[in-house]
Structures are given as C-alpha cells and as structure tokens.
Design a protein around this motif. Structure first.
Motif, PDB file in Angstrom:
ATOM      1  N   GLU A 183      35.051  44.658  -8.153  1.00 13.73           N
ATOM      2  CA  GLU A 183      35.192  43.450  -7.357  1.00 13.73           C
ATOM      3  C   GLU A 183      35.484  42.283  -8.292  1.00 13.73           C
ATOM      4  O   GLU A 183      34.901  42.168  -9.370  1.00 13.73           O
ATOM      5  CB  GLU A 183      33.916  43.199  -6.554  1.00 13.73           C
ATOM      6  CG  GLU A 183      33.650  44.280  -5.522  1.00 13.73           C
ATOM      7  CD  GLU A 183      32.402  44.017  -4.704  1.00 13.73           C
ATOM      8  OE1 GLU A 183      31.502  43.323  -5.226  1.00 13.73           O
ATOM      9  OE2 GLU A 183      32.325  44.499  -3.567  1.00 13.73           O
ATOM     10  N   ILE A 196      37.043  37.936  -8.309  1.00 10.96           N
ATOM     11  CA  ILE A 196      37.310  36.728  -7.530  1.00 10.96           C
ATOM     12  C   ILE A 196      38.812  36.465  -7.444  1.00 10.96           C
ATOM     13  O   ILE A 196      39.535  36.574  -8.438  1.00 10.96           O
ATOM     14  CB  ILE A 196      36.603  35.515  -8.168  1.00 10.96           C
ATOM     15  CG1 ILE A 196      35.091  35.704  -8.149  1.00 10.96           C
ATOM     16  CG2 ILE A 196      36.983  34.230  -7.451  1.00 10.96           C
ATOM     17  CD1 ILE A 196      34.503  35.890  -6.776  1.00 10.96           C
ATOM     18  N   GLU A 197      39.274  36.120  -6.255  1.00 11.91           N
ATOM     19  CA  GLU A 197      40.638  35.653  -6.041  1.00 11.91           C
ATOM     20  C   GLU A 197      40.578  34.225  -5.504  1.00 11.91           C
ATOM     21  O   GLU A 197      39.717  33.900  -4.674  1.00 11.91           O
ATOM     22  CB  GLU A 197      41.372  36.556  -5.054  1.00 11.91           C
ATOM     23  CG  GLU A 197      41.936  37.816  -5.669  1.00 11.91           C
ATOM     24  CD  GLU A 197      43.097  37.522  -6.627  1.00 11.91           C
ATOM     25  OE1 GLU A 197      43.931  36.671  -6.299  1.00 11.91           O
ATOM     26  OE2 GLU A 197      43.129  38.130  -7.708  1.00 11.91           O
ATOM     27  N   ASP A 234      42.702  31.057  -3.687  1.00 14.84           N
ATOM     28  CA  ASP A 234      43.877  30.582  -2.966  1.00 14.84           C
ATOM     29  C   ASP A 234      44.165  29.156  -3.432  1.00 14.84           C
ATOM     30  O   ASP A 234      43.435  28.212  -3.084  1.00 14.84           O
ATOM     31  CB  ASP A 234      43.612  30.612  -1.456  1.00 14.84           C
ATOM     32  CG  ASP A 234      44.850  30.281  -0.633  1.00 14.84           C
ATOM     33  OD1 ASP A 234      45.686  29.495  -1.111  1.00 14.84           O
ATOM     34  OD2 ASP A 234      44.970  30.802   0.492  1.00 14.84           O
ATOM     35  N   GLY A 278      30.112  36.932  -6.906  1.00 12.17           N
ATOM     36  CA  GLY A 278      30.463  36.161  -5.718  1.00 12.17           C
ATOM     37  C   GLY A 278      29.628  34.942  -5.428  1.00 12.17           C
ATOM     38  O   GLY A 278      29.750  34.352  -4.351  1.00 12.17           O
ATOM     39  N   VAL A 289      31.740  31.994  -4.478  1.00  7.53           N
ATOM     40  CA  VAL A 289      32.367  31.988  -3.150  1.00  7.53           C
ATOM     41  C   VAL A 289      31.578  31.104  -2.190  1.00  7.53           C
ATOM     42  O   VAL A 289      32.143  30.327  -1.415  1.00  7.53           O
ATOM     43  CB  VAL A 289      32.483  33.425  -2.598  1.00  7.53           C
ATOM     44  CG1 VAL A 289      33.016  33.409  -1.171  1.00  7.53           C
ATOM     45  CG2 VAL A 289      33.395  34.264  -3.494  1.00  7.53           C
ATOM     46  N   GLY A 309      36.878  27.403   1.491  1.00 10.53           N
ATOM     47  CA  GLY A 309      37.185  28.821   1.696  1.00 10.53           C
ATOM     48  C   GLY A 309      38.306  29.328   0.816  1.00 10.53           C
ATOM     49  O   GLY A 309      38.974  30.311   1.151  1.00 10.53           O
ATOM     50  N   ARG A 311      37.525  34.156  -2.576  1.00 13.88           N
ATOM     51  CA  ARG A 311      37.078  35.374  -1.916  1.00 13.88           C
ATOM     52  C   ARG A 311      36.939  36.481  -2.958  1.00 13.88           C
ATOM     53  O   ARG A 311      37.451  36.389  -4.072  1.00 13.88           O
ATOM     54  CB  ARG A 311      38.069  35.809  -0.834  1.00 13.88           C
ATOM     55  CG  ARG A 311      39.446  36.164  -1.346  1.00 13.88           C
ATOM     56  CD  ARG A 311      40.404  36.509  -0.217  1.00 13.88           C
ATOM     57  NE  ARG A 311      41.754  36.817  -0.710  1.00 13.88           N
ATOM     58  CZ  ARG A 311      42.151  38.010  -1.129  1.00 13.88           C
ATOM     59  NH1 ARG A 311      41.291  39.033  -1.084  1.00 13.88           N
ATOM     60  NH2 ARG A 311      43.385  38.209  -1.563  1.00 13.88           N
ATOM     61  N   GLU A 316      37.845  40.164  -4.024  1.00 13.84           N
ATOM     62  CA  GLU A 316      38.842  41.210  -3.782  1.00 13.84           C
ATOM     63  C   GLU A 316      38.371  42.516  -4.423  1.00 13.84           C
ATOM     64  O   GLU A 316      37.879  42.524  -5.547  1.00 13.84           O
ATOM     65  CB  GLU A 316      40.189  40.798  -4.395  1.00 13.84           C
ATOM     66  CG  GLU A 316      41.288  41.819  -4.180  1.00 13.84           C
ATOM     67  CD  GLU A 316      42.616  41.375  -4.772  1.00 13.84           C
ATOM     68  OE1 GLU A 316      42.943  41.818  -5.877  1.00 13.84           O
ATOM     69  OE2 GLU A 316      43.304  40.563  -4.112  1.00 13.84           O
TER      70      GLU A 316
END
Length: 314
Positions: free
Chosen positions: A8, A10-11, A13, A51, A54, A60, A63, A65
């Motif tokens: 896992e 972090i992504e 945006d 996370g 997050v 937001g 997330r 990934e």
C-alpha cells in the motif's frame, strides 16, 4: 496458488491538493513535503502506506493505492519524480542522502545524466518556485557518533558485553556504506542513530542494514544506570512500550521488514520485570515467526532496580 503480495502506498491528486501542509507532520518517515505549492511524495521507498496522512487532508486529495509488491526500482521512481520538476528532484535526492541510500542515489544521478538533467545537489540555490517544506525534524534519520564515520564503535572501546554477544554460528553483519559524520553523541553515549522510537524508524534506513538491533522497553534505560555501555554498545536501537503505545500491528510489520529487508543480524529484547513488558518479547517472537528469514532473539529482563534477573536466547 499463493496470493500475490500487495503493498500500500499513498497517491496524491494534484488537482485536489491545495498545499495546506496538514499531511506533512503526520508522515513519520518524512516522505511528504510541500513543494511548489503541492504535497509531494518524495520517497516511494520510505512510504509505508499507513495512511495517517489521508485523514488529515481536508480536500480528499490523498488516498491509499494497493499495488503488486514489486522490487523497488529507482529508475521508475525517477521517471515520476522528474516529471514533477527540479524542486521535487532535489528533495528526493536529499532524502536518499539523509537515509544513506547510496546505491539508489547513484542510480538517480545516472538517470539525470542520461536525460541531460542538472544535478540539483550541485546547485547553490534551488530552482524557481516555493522552497520545499520538510517533515518533522525530529523524525529525520541521522547516523550518530562513531557509527557515522565507520559503522563500528570507536577504536579502543571495549568489546560488546554478553548482552550483545552473537550466538555461535551467526555470521557477523556487514556495515552499511560509510557516510561522513553528521552529528556527535555526548561522552559516554553509545547511541548510533536518530530517531529511536519504533513508530518513527524506517526499516529501509541505512543504519539498520545488517545491524544488531536492541528493542528496548521505554523504562529500561531509566532503570539501568549502565544502559549505554552494557546493552546499547554496537547496536541500533528501537524503543517501544507494549502497554501504552498504539498501532502495535505497525510495530509487528516494521520488525518483520527489519528482519527480511534490512537483514538485521540479531534481535535483543530488553524489558522490565513487570508483566505488561512481556508483550514486547511476544511481539518480537511473532515477527521472527512470520518473517521469511530467521534471526536469533535474546531476551534480557531487568528488575525495577535495574539488575539483570534473566538473560536467555529464546
């Protein structure tokens, strides 16, 4: 058929990110920075996908990934880092330097040379844009004292005591690639690295590679007047409290990674005689049982007065 391993990570945006910086202090590994007004993941290597960040993002933009757990590929990471601009490149290279990832740093510099990109570490000033904002300084990985120069205790210091002895048949570990000293410890201190709290340690840190690890209960150093000389000499350190600390599943995961990825040589667990402290030994035993490779584990139990009342390989 076995289930493929998944990691896992972090992504972010970029369109949703407003650069507020709320996420940065929550990253124990210093893998997040605000650069050019946006949150950037500057270290794919150090991100563990826990996370916490997050939950701090008000828009937001972040997330978790899930990806197939493939071997780390610095060239692939550099392709993504380079697309984000020179400030992000510089932050990534500095992070590799701080964590003594010399092999990956060399690969990153080779990528820059192959693509005719400047080496920002050689520049006196950062390129245009906002200066990067780092994570918590207290979580920045550092090698201290004699270990910073050689990876070994200073010349002339006595050999490790029985508390640090390696059992027969265990190979001595190779030191991580030497790096210039970045800090000095106080006289009498045997601390070889910073940070020391298990939540803040990254299993990929250079000072953990092939190290003998001391996993010590928080209270043990206060009970033992000769903690540094008797127990810590020549070892990397992780401290934790099995009764009061949250996220002990994270502790277990980190210990497994230290055994498998950092390939620690031995694991010494130093606990107090109080019943709750035994949870630290159980955690270490669970990590060695679940890890793909095995390491010897020693348990040392201190009385409330700081005397050793039990010492065994378990």
């Amino acid at each position: 058929m076995s289930t493929p391993a998944v990691r896992e990570i972090i992504e972010i945006d970029e369109d949703l990110c407003v650069g507020c910086g709320n996420c940065v202090p929550s990253c124990h590994q210093g893998a997040l920075q605000i650069i050019d007004g946006k949150a950037r993941l500057i270290s794919d290597l150090m991100c563990e996908g826990i996370g916490v960040c997050v939950g701090t993002c008000p828009t937001g933009a972040m997330r978790i990934e899930r990806r197939p757990a493939e071997p780390y590929d610095e060239i692939r990471v550099m392709e993504k880092i380079a697309a984000a601009g020179p400030n992000v490149i510089k932050a990534h290279l500095e992070h590799l330097q701080q964590h003594r990832q010399d092999r990956y740093l060399a690969q990153a510099l080779e990528y820059l040379a192959a693509h005719d990109l400047p080496d920002p570490l050689q520049a006196t000033d950062s390129p245009g844009g906002h200066p990067p904002q780092g994570g918590c300084p207290g979580a920045a990985a550092r090698t201290l004292g004699a270990a910073a120069g050689s990876g070994h205790p200073a010349a002339g210091t006595p050999a490790a005591s029985t508390a640090s002895a390696t059992p027969a048949g265990t190979a001595a570990g190779a030191s991580a690639t030497p790096a210039p000293p970045v800090a000095k410890t106080a006289p009498g201190s045997e601390l070889r690295q910073w940070p020391v709290q298990l939540h803040l340690l990254n299993p990929a840190a250079g000072y953990l590679q092939h190290a003998d690890l001391l996993l010590a209960a928080d209270c043990s150093a206060f009970a033992s007047g000769d903690f540094h000389d008797r127990f810590l000499r020549g070892k990397a350190l992780a401290i934790a409290c099995p009764k009061l600390d949250d996220g002990q599943d994270i502790y277990l995961h980190k210990l497994i990674r230290m055994i498998e990825d950092a390939r620690i040589n031995t694991l010494t667990v130093l606990i107090m005689e109080v019943p709750c402290c035994s949870g630290l030994l159980r955690m270490a035993q669970a990590a060695t049982a679940q890890a793909a490779r095995k390491v010897p584990v020693k348990c040392i139990v201190l009385s409330l007065e700081g005397e050793v009342i039990q010492e065994d390989w378990v």
